[in-house]
Design an enzyme around this catalytic site. Sequence first.
Site, PDB file in Angstrom:
ATOM      1  N   LYS A 287       0.896  -1.072   0.133  1.00  0.00           N
ATOM      2  CA  LYS A 287      -0.119  -0.133   0.034  1.00  0.00           C
ATOM      3  C   LYS A 287       0.696   1.127   0.002  1.00  0.00           C
ATOM      4  CE  LYS A 287      -3.823  -2.121   2.700  1.00  0.00           C
ATOM      5  NZ  LYS A 287      -2.918  -3.406   3.036  1.00  0.00           N
TER       6      LYS A 287
ATOM      7  N   PHE B 240      13.775  -5.864   1.472  1.00  0.00           N
ATOM      8  CA  PHE B 240      14.767  -6.935   1.693  1.00  0.00           C
ATOM      9  C   PHE B 240      14.577  -7.583   2.999  1.00  0.00           C
ATOM     10  CE2 PHE B 240      18.676  -6.312   4.763  1.00  0.00           C
ATOM     11  CZ  PHE B 240      19.425  -7.162   4.507  1.00  0.00           C
TER      12      PHE B 240
ATOM     13  N   ASP C 215      11.415 -18.644   7.392  1.00  0.00           N
ATOM     14  CA  ASP C 215      10.273 -19.048   7.782  1.00  0.00           C
ATOM     15  C   ASP C 215       9.690 -20.125   6.807  1.00  0.00           C
ATOM     16  OD1 ASP C 215      10.041 -17.400   9.978  1.00  0.00           O
ATOM     17  OD2 ASP C 215       8.584 -15.978   9.202  1.00  0.00           O
TER      18      ASP C 215
ATOM     19  N   ASP D 161      13.055 -13.881  17.436  1.00  0.00           N
ATOM     20  CA  ASP D 161      12.075 -14.831  16.779  1.00  0.00           C
ATOM     21  C   ASP D 161      12.138 -15.975  16.298  1.00  0.00           C
ATOM     22  OD1 ASP D 161       9.249 -15.113  15.993  1.00  0.00           O
ATOM     23  OD2 ASP D 161       9.513 -14.037  14.339  1.00  0.00           O
TER      24      ASP D 161
ATOM     25  N   LYS E  39      10.915  -5.751  15.185  1.00  0.00           N
ATOM     26  CA  LYS E  39      10.354  -6.216  14.001  1.00  0.00           C
ATOM     27  C   LYS E  39       9.589  -5.443  13.217  1.00  0.00           C
ATOM     28  CE  LYS E  39      10.128 -10.243  12.260  1.00  0.00           C
ATOM     29  NZ  LYS E  39       9.966 -11.695  12.189  1.00  0.00           N
TER      30      LYS E  39
ATOM     31  N   PHE F 211      -0.523  -1.802  16.987  1.00  0.00           N
ATOM     32  CA  PHE F 211      -0.828  -2.284  15.681  1.00  0.00           C
ATOM     33  C   PHE F 211      -0.811  -3.700  15.378  1.00  0.00           C
ATOM     34  CE2 PHE F 211       0.410  -2.973  11.099  1.00  0.00           C
ATOM     35  CZ  PHE F 211      -0.775  -2.339  10.426  1.00  0.00           C
TER      36      PHE F 211
ATOM     37  N   ASP G 288      -3.108  -6.903  14.304  1.00  0.00           N
ATOM     38  CA  ASP G 288      -2.886  -7.989  13.150  1.00  0.00           C
ATOM     39  C   ASP G 288      -3.011  -9.310  13.762  1.00  0.00           C
ATOM     40  OD1 ASP G 288      -2.161  -6.454  11.006  1.00  0.00           O
ATOM     41  OD2 ASP G 288      -0.241  -6.995  10.772  1.00  0.00           O
TER      42      ASP G 288
END
Length: 350
Positions: free
Chosen positions: A55, A96, A105, A172, A198, A236, A240
């Site tokens: 976006k 990147f 992942d 993570d 992150k 935020f 999510d």
Amino acid sequence: MTVTNSSGSGNIRATLKEIYNKLKEEMLNDPAFDFNEYSRQWIDRMVDYNVLGGKCNRVLSVIDSYNIIKGVDVPSKEDMYLACTLGWCIEWIQAFYIMLDDIMDNSQTRRGQPCWFRVPQVGLIAINDGILLRSHVSRILQRLFKGKPYCNYLTNLFTESECKAASGQLLDLIITHEGKKDLTKYDMTIYRRIVQHKTAYNSFYLPVACALLLAGENLDNFCKAKNILVEMGTYFQVQDDYLDCFGDPELTGKVGTDIEEYKCSWLVVQALEHADENQRSILFENYGKSNPACVSKVKDLYKKLNLQNLFHEYERESYGKLIADIETQPNEAIRNVLMSFLHKIYKRNK
């Protein structure tokens, strides 16, 4: 984060695309890279595939923040170019991160299409592609901002953002992927650190910091605003995580997979904190499995633990605290920037 602007949607989008094309063309013809015709074709496709498709929120955030700070509706052509370029630098850096994150992942899709490394004939070449994107950002900063009084601060800002992202990614990966799956590693302290490094720092603070530097401000004078933006970015990400499980796919545009992917999400951390021994056993037995029956058991447990109500309470409290913190900011322009960010994300459903 959905961002609007005061310059007119059509006009700003055209400007963004024009500057994007110019930056890409500069990369393709930069003698430092020494591309031949075949590699130019590869890079041309790679940049479009990975940088476009979102976006453009980070670009728009830099522009909107700069306009508010400077008190203008439409910046000068030069300032617009510099603000857009800094925004695209953030998008380049984000691409990147995403390219490498998808590899680590072992992800399948990104933005509704196969991850770049899963595109035929790409594979682990994607690692080098990501490095090329990052290198181009350094070239942009060196070429366009060298000699500016804030050049060193800008370079240090991007370096710091990379350090944050890399350390958050490492934590993570260690928590989520290392060895045997173990939900006892998940707690709110770990979750907040991962999210802040992150997501929050790079998506919320970095665009505003770029705008502040471009406006001639000293970042040392905005440490409290930085903390507010990082907290807003954390809020935020919690949204999510909630929408991944309870959001309407027709609105979010995707089917959530946090449960299947064993993500350290806000929901599972809250479930671990509120579950009794039997309920924790259900989590340990079913979390991180792609079997629909296992996913369903986890979601049912979330509902039994009233995590939906818990989220709405968290959202209400977070909004109230953020409003109170923003109102303590002595700089009116920064208050307006922060309020603008908050109102765009409060109670969002996608």
